[in-house]
Design a protein around this motif. Structure first.
Motif, short mmCIF file in Angstrom:
data_model
loop_
_atom_site.label_atom_id
_atom_site.label_comp_id
_atom_site.label_asym_id
_atom_site.label_seq_id
_atom_site.Cartn_x
_atom_site.Cartn_y
_atom_site.Cartn_z
N ALA A 1 0.98 -1.37 0.00
CA ALA A 1 0.08 -0.12 -0.05
C ALA A 1 0.79 1.39 0.00
N PRO A 2 0.65 2.46 -0.57
CA PRO A 2 1.58 3.57 -0.81
C PRO A 2 1.93 3.98 0.63
N ASP A 3 0.93 4.18 1.46
CA ASP A 3 1.43 5.02 2.72
C ASP A 3 2.27 3.77 3.44
N GLU A 4 2.03 2.75 3.35
CA GLU A 4 2.88 1.71 4.18
C GLU A 4 4.00 1.62 3.68
N PHE A 5 4.29 1.76 2.33
CA PHE A 5 5.65 1.79 1.40
C PHE A 5 6.37 2.91 2.25
N ASP B 1 17.42 8.58 7.58
CA ASP B 1 18.46 9.35 7.99
C ASP B 1 19.21 9.64 6.78
N ARG B 2 19.28 9.09 5.42
CA ARG B 2 20.30 9.22 4.64
C ARG B 2 19.48 10.00 3.59
N ALA B 3 18.21 10.22 3.50
CA ALA B 3 17.50 10.93 2.22
C ALA B 3 16.03 11.21 2.88
N SER B 4 15.38 12.01 1.77
CA SER B 4 13.97 12.47 2.35
C SER B 4 13.24 11.58 1.30
N PHE B 5 12.13 11.16 1.85
CA PHE B 5 11.03 10.13 1.08
C PHE B 5 9.90 10.86 1.06
N THR B 6 8.82 10.85 0.13
CA THR B 6 7.83 11.36 -0.11
C THR B 6 7.13 10.45 -1.17
N ARG B 7 5.87 10.83 -1.18
CA ARG B 7 5.03 10.26 -2.52
C ARG B 7 3.90 11.41 -2.81
N SER B 8 3.49 11.22 -4.34
CA SER B 8 2.55 12.19 -5.01
C SER B 8 1.68 11.19 -5.86
N SER B 9 1.81 9.95 -6.04
CA SER B 9 1.06 9.05 -6.73
C SER B 9 0.09 8.32 -6.20
N PRO B 10 -1.11 7.92 -6.70
CA PRO B 10 -1.72 6.96 -5.98
C PRO B 10 -1.31 5.56 -5.81
N SER B 11 -0.59 5.24 -6.37
CA SER B 11 0.14 3.78 -6.65
C SER B 11 1.39 3.83 -5.48
#
Length: 281
Positions: free
Chosen positions: A171-175, A185-195
């Motif tokens: 699931a997107p938010d789980e991922f 701690d090494r990079a910034s993670f986000t999402r903008s896709s429905p997948s």
């Protein structure tokens, strides 16, 4: 209908920062006539308009006809500032270090087997064989991520704007939660896709961080900025701006971060608020 807010943004508004997909653009990726008129009215009133998006500069044709006096756009979730008047020339780059990119890739391969990757460079996108193909980028190279990130000598490769990580089952938010816990701690993670598609930037890089830099150079404070967004990659920007609006179609994280709410992207929610800002002046 009017936005679900009790009062207009505090005056004076000097800059409007708006996301594109799911926000300024309708679902068919067009900009409505009402929105075009609202953007022009803002510029005529002396309010700068910044497009702030996860898109790369080469995919900004959807709004290039609606650029007015400044022509600048923040692309790739803050990793680049592009001049749309100069064919998307990159003026500023906040790169993801290749060591951090490789660490992220190796960590997600271990923690989320089945993840495939794409690498967005300043020169374009390349991706792994298992990654969904980019039909808008037919010249992309296809190879394993480690090969795509290889440099003959340190510093000789094109800067990395972001890494894209795709999973077919999570699931997107789980991922997103998994990735942040594993390598946040090494990079910034986000999402903008429905997948289940994550966007990985340099540590501390976001739409908000680059927007703050652009505003500081202009002597514009957060209280003079109105921002619009709809997805997790807009959260930092919505929190930073003095007034912010989540779209009626927004993700819960964006709704929680914004100070107000407007109509959906298909109902010209951005234009509705801009019209109120202009009227209040």
């Amino acid at each position: 209908m009017t936005p679900a807010t009790d009062s207009p943004p505090p005056a004076p508004t000097r800059l409007i920062a708006t996301d594109l997909d799911g926000t300024l653009l309708r679902d068919d990726k067009t900009v409505s006539e009402r929105t075009i008129a609202a953007l022009a009215a803002a510029e005529e009133a002396g309010i700068e308009v910044f497009f702030v998006t996860g898109r790369p500069a080469r995919w900004m044709d959807v709004v290039s006809d609606h650029v007015h006096s400044h022509g600048l756009a923040i692309c790739a979730n803050g990793a680049a500032v592009a001049d749309l008047r100069a064919d998307g020339k990159l003026l500023t780059v906040h790169a993801l270090e290749r060591e951090a990119a490789l660490h992220t890739i190796h960590t997600l391969r271990e923690r989320a087997p089945g993840t495939s990757f794409a690498i967005e460079l300043t020169t374009g996108i390349n991706y792994e064989p298992a990654y969904p193909p980019f039909h808008l980028d037919p010249a992309a190279a296809v190879a394993v991520a480690e090969k795509l990130l290889h440099e003959d000598a340190p510093g000789t490769g094109a800067p990395v704007l972001k890494v894209l990580a795709h999973h077919t089952e999570l699931a997107p938010d789980e991922f997103l939660s998994l990735a942040r816990a594993a390598a946040g701690d090494r990079a910034s993670f986000t999402r903008s896709s429905p997948s289940a598609l994550l966007e990985v930037s340099g540590l501390g890089v976001s739409k908000a961080s680059t927007l703050a830099e652009c505003c500081a150079r202009r002597g514009i404070s957060p209280s003079e900025v109105v921002a619009f967004g709809d997805m997790p990659n807009d959260v930092e920007m919505l929190s930073w701006a003095g007034a912010s609006y989540a779209m009626g179609n927004a993700h819960p994280a964006a709704l929680a971060a914004a100070s107000g709410r407007t109509l959906t992207n298909n109902e010209d929610g951005v234009a509705v608020v801009i019209e109120r800002i202009i009227a209040a002046r």
